[in-house]
Scaffold this active site. Structure first.
Site, short mmCIF file in Angstrom:
data_model
loop_
_atom_site.label_atom_id
_atom_site.label_comp_id
_atom_site.label_asym_id
_atom_site.label_seq_id
_atom_site.Cartn_x
_atom_site.Cartn_y
_atom_site.Cartn_z
N THR A 182 0.85 -1.19 0.00
CA THR A 182 0.00 0.00 0.00
C THR A 182 0.89 1.23 0.00
O THR A 182 2.03 1.19 0.45
CB THR A 182 -0.89 0.05 1.25
OG1 THR A 182 -0.01 0.04 2.38
CG2 THR A 182 -1.82 -1.13 1.33
N GLU A 329 -5.95 -3.08 -1.06
CA GLU A 329 -6.46 -4.21 -0.25
C GLU A 329 -7.66 -4.90 -0.90
O GLU A 329 -8.14 -5.91 -0.42
CB GLU A 329 -6.90 -3.70 1.13
CG GLU A 329 -5.76 -3.29 2.05
CD GLU A 329 -5.33 -1.84 1.86
OE1 GLU A 329 -5.62 -1.25 0.79
OE2 GLU A 329 -4.68 -1.30 2.78
N LYS A 438 -11.81 18.85 11.99
CA LYS A 438 -12.82 19.03 13.05
C LYS A 438 -12.68 20.43 13.60
O LYS A 438 -11.71 20.76 14.26
CB LYS A 438 -12.58 18.01 14.17
CG LYS A 438 -13.24 16.68 13.92
CD LYS A 438 -14.30 16.42 15.00
CE LYS A 438 -15.19 15.25 14.63
NZ LYS A 438 -15.10 14.17 15.57
N TRP A 443 -17.55 18.71 12.00
CA TRP A 443 -16.74 18.12 10.97
C TRP A 443 -16.95 18.84 9.64
O TRP A 443 -18.08 19.17 9.28
CB TRP A 443 -17.20 16.67 10.96
CG TRP A 443 -16.54 15.84 10.00
CD1 TRP A 443 -15.42 15.11 10.15
CD2 TRP A 443 -16.98 15.65 8.69
NE1 TRP A 443 -15.13 14.48 9.00
CE2 TRP A 443 -16.07 14.79 8.08
CE3 TRP A 443 -18.06 16.13 7.94
CZ2 TRP A 443 -16.19 14.40 6.77
CZ3 TRP A 443 -18.17 15.73 6.64
CH2 TRP A 443 -17.25 14.87 6.08
P1 AMP Z 1 -4.48 2.76 -2.85
O1 AMP Z 1 -4.46 1.51 -2.07
O2 AMP Z 1 -3.15 3.39 -3.04
O3 AMP Z 1 -5.19 2.58 -4.14
O4 AMP Z 1 -5.31 3.83 -2.01
C1 AMP Z 1 -6.64 3.62 -1.65
C2 AMP Z 1 -7.25 4.89 -1.14
O5 AMP Z 1 -7.27 5.88 -2.18
C3 AMP Z 1 -8.70 4.76 -0.73
O6 AMP Z 1 -8.84 4.24 0.56
C4 AMP Z 1 -9.20 6.19 -0.85
O7 AMP Z 1 -8.84 6.95 0.28
C5 AMP Z 1 -8.42 6.71 -2.04
N1 AMP Z 1 -9.24 6.62 -3.25
C6 AMP Z 1 -9.15 5.71 -4.24
N2 AMP Z 1 -10.06 5.98 -5.20
C7 AMP Z 1 -10.75 7.07 -4.80
C8 AMP Z 1 -11.84 7.83 -5.35
N3 AMP Z 1 -12.37 7.55 -6.51
N4 AMP Z 1 -12.29 8.88 -4.62
C9 AMP Z 1 -11.75 9.20 -3.43
N5 AMP Z 1 -10.73 8.54 -2.88
C10 AMP Z 1 -10.24 7.48 -3.55
#
Ligand code: AMP
Length: 544
Positions: A182, A329, A438, A443
């Protein structure tokens, strides 16, 4: 129980390879090299080289379960490693070339990579962490921009010495196929180990008409890096359906991508919002210059796509944008914003709201959202809580069993995203839980403010984050990047926001910056903004 009488045939990537060779042998894979020339070959050639690679890796001693890392741009050799390594029973581990060598060393050591396949152009980076990686036995170099240095294994020479056939083993569908870390902005990166089964299910789900709807007549451009969450599965989707694949190599600027989309007649392309913001700005500057008539949809995900971006593509350039949300994940696609039911006949504004939401779950992803006190919230479009997911394509634990607190006792994964869910099941991400603002206990959604700022004609990008405040604890601050040659005053931007938000939501200050810091996968790095400007209001109040 009366057991079904169907064959116990494993869901593995080997089938994808065999299918591509048998049915789509003449289909093309096109990739761009560092010198901008194009390399072209067919799925038949690809299959042979995947076999040669599997033979070469076997000769080097790679065994089932061993981790083979890649550090590469999106190109055909990377695709060969993507399929060859899992099909021989080993684990494909994609390393992110934008990470610091210390992080890469940590990750490679944690994963216990034994082999790394690297682009020659990125070899200097490997040299900075190969010792720290610990267990690396072989570094195989792809001669992307020049000859392989003396003393290093040459990918092309290794393949040339091998037979173009390979007896792929029958694998257990639950065996590990791919390891992705990640992009975590806090703490050490955590590994997610995809099984063959989860990749196969993810591919089948993504190819459904209501998801990406890929087919053999498509041409797929994965702009999203193959080292980021398996390029959202696009290489797998394309291979299974026999679609043509176009890989951009290191050239990710709008001009190069538009050229590729036009000349290769791309129909489906996927990338993060930054990529599409650049492309939209380029199309706006030179409308009509590129013929994108074959495009079916642009897939945007990885971070929130501003409604102004989606609307701009739709209205000004007739392009269909699909907003997707997912996580490493989750293999990684979780939801997708397609219209359904009454929305097909709703007003353009209501449709835009749906397109700009994160959409509803793809099959076999179940969602719920939960309050701070653990209460499961209603799907009423108002209640905000942390999103939790479960399903056969969701990680059950991290590699090495770190981050146990992300998995609930009753079998859900805590995403860390704060959302509302409307009665039709559409998700609206309002924040990452760690980025929540916050103010006086109330929020404020940074994403809503960012989207509104990015709808201003002069604004290219905007990030809203928490600034410490002596009275309210936290107040919103905005960092704004203007489009080239454009400007606006703080008063103008505030007046623009006032039309949509209550006064207490308005940022206390707007900082004009030349760029917004990003994570290695292109998300706004708000932690850095908080570090750099978090005390800005405290200082201002001391000074005043
Ligand atoms: P990653 O594992 O690097 O793909 O990151 C995942 C995270 O990216 C998610 O938990 C979100 O916080 C953010 N994310 C992915 N796609 C979106 C989306 N379309 N809109 C907002 N946040 C997103």
């Amino acid at each position: 129980m009366l057991t079904g009488r169907m064959m116990d045939f494993p869901l593995t990537l080997t089938h994808f390879l065999e299918r591509a060779r048998s049915y789509y042998a003449a289909q093309e894979i096109v990739s761009r090299k560092p010198d901008k020339s194009l390399h072209r070959y067919t799925y038949a050639d690809f299959h042979k080289r995947v076999c040669q690679l599997a033979n070469a890796l076997t000769r080097l001693g790679v065994k089932p379960g061993d981790r083979v890392a890649s550090l590469s741009w999106n190109h055909h050799q990377h695709l060969e490693v993507y399929f060859g390594v899992p099909a021989m029973g080993a684990v494909m581990h994609t390393l992110n070339l934008r990470l610091h060598p210390n992080d890469l060393g940590y990750i490679a050591r944690h994963a216990e990579d034994t082999v790394i396949v690297v682009d020659r152009s990125l070899l200097p980076l490997v040299e900075k962490f190969e010792k720290a990686a610990g267990s690396l036995k072989h570094v195989i170099v792809i001669p992307d921009d020049g000859p392989v240095p003396e003393g290093r294994l040459d990918y092309e020479q290794l393949l040339a010495a091998e037979s173009p056939t390979f007896e792929f083993p029958r694998l257990d569908e639950n065996s590990a196929a791919m390891l992705c870390y990640t992009s975590g902005t806090t703490g050490n990166p955590k590994g997610v180990l995809f099984s063959h089964r989860s990749i196969v299910l993810h591919t089948l789900v993504c190819c459904l008409p209501e998801v990406l709807g890929l087919k053999e007549s498509d041409t797929v451009l994965a702009v999203v890096p193959m080292f980021h969450a398996a390029a959202w599965g696009l290489p797998f989707d394309a291979l299974l359906t026999g679609a043509k694949q176009v890989l951009p190599g290191p050239h990710l600027d709008p001009q190069s991508l538009l050229e590729l989309m036009q000349n290769e007649k791309v129909t489906v392309a996927g990338g993060v919002p930054t990529i599409w913001l650049g492309i939209l700005a380029q199309l706006d500057r030179e409308p009509g210059k590129w013929d994108l008539g074959r495009m079916r949809h642009m897939v945007i995900g990885g971070s929130a796509a501003p409604p102004a971006l989606i609307d701009g593509f739709r209205k000004r350039h007739g392009q269909n944008v699909l907003h997707a949300w997912g996580m490493t994940e989750m293999n990684p696609v979780g939801t997708l914003a397609r219209l359904k039911g009454d929305l097909h006949t709703a007003s353009p504004e209501t449709q835009l709201d749906a397109y700009a939401s994160q959409g509803y779950s793809v099959p076999f992803v179940e969602t719920r959202h939960v309050s701070d006190t653990g209460e499961i919230l209603p799907w009423d479009g108002k209640a905000m809580g942390e999103l939790e997911v479960r399903g056969p394509m969701v990680a059950a634990s991290y590699y090495g069993d770190e981050g146990k607190d992300r998995f609930t006792k009753d079998g859900w994964f805590k995403t860390g995203d704060v959302v509302t869910i409307d009665p039709a099941g559409y998700l609206h991400i309002t924040d990452r839980s760690k980025d929540v603002i916050k103010s006086g206990g109330e929020w404020i959604s940074s994403v809503a403010l960012e989207n509104a700022l990015m709808a201003h004609p002069s604004v290219l990008e905007a990030a809203v984050f928490a600034g410490r405040h002596p009275k309210w604890d936290e107040r919103p601050l905005a960092a704004v990047v203007f489009k080239p040659g454009q400007e606006a005053t703080k008063a103008e931007l505030t007046a623009h926001l006032e039309k949509q938000f209550a006064k207490w939501w308005l940022p206390d200050d707007i900082l004009f910056v030349t760029q917004i810091p990003r994570t290695s996968t292109g998300k706004f790095l708000k932690m850095k903004l908080r570090e750099d400007y978090g005390d800005h209001l405290m200082k201002a109040s001391v000074a005043s």
